[in-house]
Design an enzyme around this catalytic site. Sequence first.
Site, mmCIF file in Angstrom:
data_model
loop_
_atom_site.group_PDB
_atom_site.id
_atom_site.type_symbol
_atom_site.label_atom_id
_atom_site.label_comp_id
_atom_site.label_asym_id
_atom_site.label_seq_id
_atom_site.Cartn_x
_atom_site.Cartn_y
_atom_site.Cartn_z
ATOM 1 N N SER A 102 21.625 10.086 -11.559
ATOM 2 C CA SER A 102 21.275 11.320 -12.240
ATOM 3 C C SER A 102 20.049 10.969 -13.262
ATOM 4 O O SER A 102 18.951 10.172 -12.659
ATOM 5 C CB SER A 102 22.161 11.810 -12.939
ATOM 6 O OG SER A 102 21.880 13.410 -12.966
ATOM 7 N N HIS A 161 27.725 16.468 -7.564
ATOM 8 C CA HIS A 161 26.609 15.606 -8.369
ATOM 9 C C HIS A 161 27.696 14.390 -8.911
ATOM 10 O O HIS A 161 28.148 14.686 -9.917
ATOM 11 C CB HIS A 161 26.119 16.366 -9.287
ATOM 12 C CG HIS A 161 25.052 15.685 -10.343
ATOM 13 N ND1 HIS A 161 23.957 15.195 -9.801
ATOM 14 C CD2 HIS A 161 25.200 15.448 -11.571
ATOM 15 C CE1 HIS A 161 23.235 14.646 -10.764
ATOM 16 N NE2 HIS A 161 23.839 14.654 -11.641
HETATM 17 C C1 GTR Z 1 21.288 17.738 -15.936
HETATM 18 C C2 GTR Z 1 19.318 17.594 -15.638
HETATM 19 C C3 GTR Z 1 19.288 16.754 -14.466
HETATM 20 C C4 GTR Z 1 20.118 15.566 -14.347
HETATM 21 C C5 GTR Z 1 21.480 15.587 -14.890
HETATM 22 C C6 GTR Z 1 22.137 14.495 -15.443
HETATM 23 O O1 GTR Z 1 21.282 18.440 -17.021
HETATM 24 O O2 GTR Z 1 19.096 18.889 -15.429
HETATM 25 O O3 GTR Z 1 17.846 16.460 -14.415
HETATM 26 O O4 GTR Z 1 19.644 14.341 -15.136
HETATM 27 O O5 GTR Z 1 21.513 16.491 -16.008
HETATM 28 O O6 GTR Z 1 21.695 13.422 -15.893
HETATM 29 O O7 GTR Z 1 23.622 14.476 -15.420
#
Ligand code: GTR
Length: 428
Positions: free
Chosen positions: A266, A407
């Site tokens: 991420s 995710h």
């Molecule tokens: C979210 C963000 C993403 C990603 C994520 C993370 O809120 O929009 O770009 O980086 O966080 O790091 O878990």
Amino acid sequence: MNRLLAWTLLALLLAPVSVSAQKFVANYDESKVPDYELPDPLRLASGQPVRTARKWTRKRRPEILRLFQEQVYGKAPGPPPKMVFRLLESSGKALGGKAVRKQVRVLFAGTDQGPRMDLLVYLPAKATAAVPVFVGLNFNGNHAIHSDPAIHLAQSWHRDNAKQGYVNNRATEKSRGLSATRWSVERCLAAGMGVATIYCGDVDPDYHDEFRNGVHPLFYKDGQKTPLADQWGTIAAWAWGLSRAMDYFETDKQIDQERVILLGHSRLGKTALWAGARDQRFAIVISNNSGCGGAALSRRRFGETVWRINNSFPHWFCGNFKKFDNKENQLPVDQHMLLALVAPRPVYIASATGDRWADPRGEFLSALHAEPVYKLLGTEGLGTARMPKADSPIHGRIGYHLRTGPHDVTDYDWQQYIAFARKHFGRK
Ligand code: GTR
């Protein structure tokens, strides 16, 4: 109503709604992806084509690197001259005898008063020679990646979350092992590889404070209070921290400095890509679900967009990147060129079916459009133009998989990364 009030109301009514006041609705409809033309990684800004490896290395690579530096992540300094590595703790019998554990404090200014980061390293206990090591930043403190009671609790700032064990912006025992499912430490050790990690908040806490905390102030010129528009934001600072970990690896004889695999998830996947693009000492670079500002093509505006990321996280990128809010087509680069900066070293992009916010197809297309550079440098690239079905990994010089699920970083992802590293490192 008096006249002044009436005029003020009228003016307010007629004022254009500021973009930042608009509600953001992410596009998840492939048919609504705008038409776009990607900048060609094999054409200089002057328009000249790049047809040889030599021209890529001498001219185009530095040009692209500079563009990302000045327009996207921000320029970072080199290693601090007074940096010191201090071994805080080590054991040859960690994790039930399977691992050598080291906890190394990196004092950036050479003193306990200055900024610092703590590096946790596990190496296979049975190793008879220097081993390859995975290195990545973590979100919740080194002590959160494993239940090992000997890992020091992270000491730097953490966002409060009493349920998870973060109180008064500090980690408590309750958070030990919190993120263990994201780190397949035992699997790496069994494969003869080490794992090293650093809490990202040691390098720069993940909130916007105009860069007063973290490593930035160590490098301010006299009177400077915040980075210039082309100087490092938080992602570039985190990436800089990874390069300092590499500096340490170069001093540790148990670690094979030529086989260091960089990975991140991420926001820390965006960081891994940028760190690996800048610092060619990293042998392999892995992006797990990195999305916007990471592996995903910005011009697709699918899921998270440049405007949205700059507004939610104003500290991640450099000031100049904000010029491209809702103007992705004006970017002199797109993220396939970030992957191309890793070439000819192996790079792996991983997406997840439940992670549309990060635009899995945009991540795949980035990998695909980085391929011409890999080929120019005499390597195979990705080896297909078709996005694979879920759970059907591709392990070319460029790797890609779309995992079923949310995710996250899972043991399935790690299995792919270990196999990919083994394939490219061969037997030594
Ligand atoms: C979210 C963000 C993403 C990603 C994520 C993370 O809120 O929009 O770009 O980086 O966080 O790091 O878990």
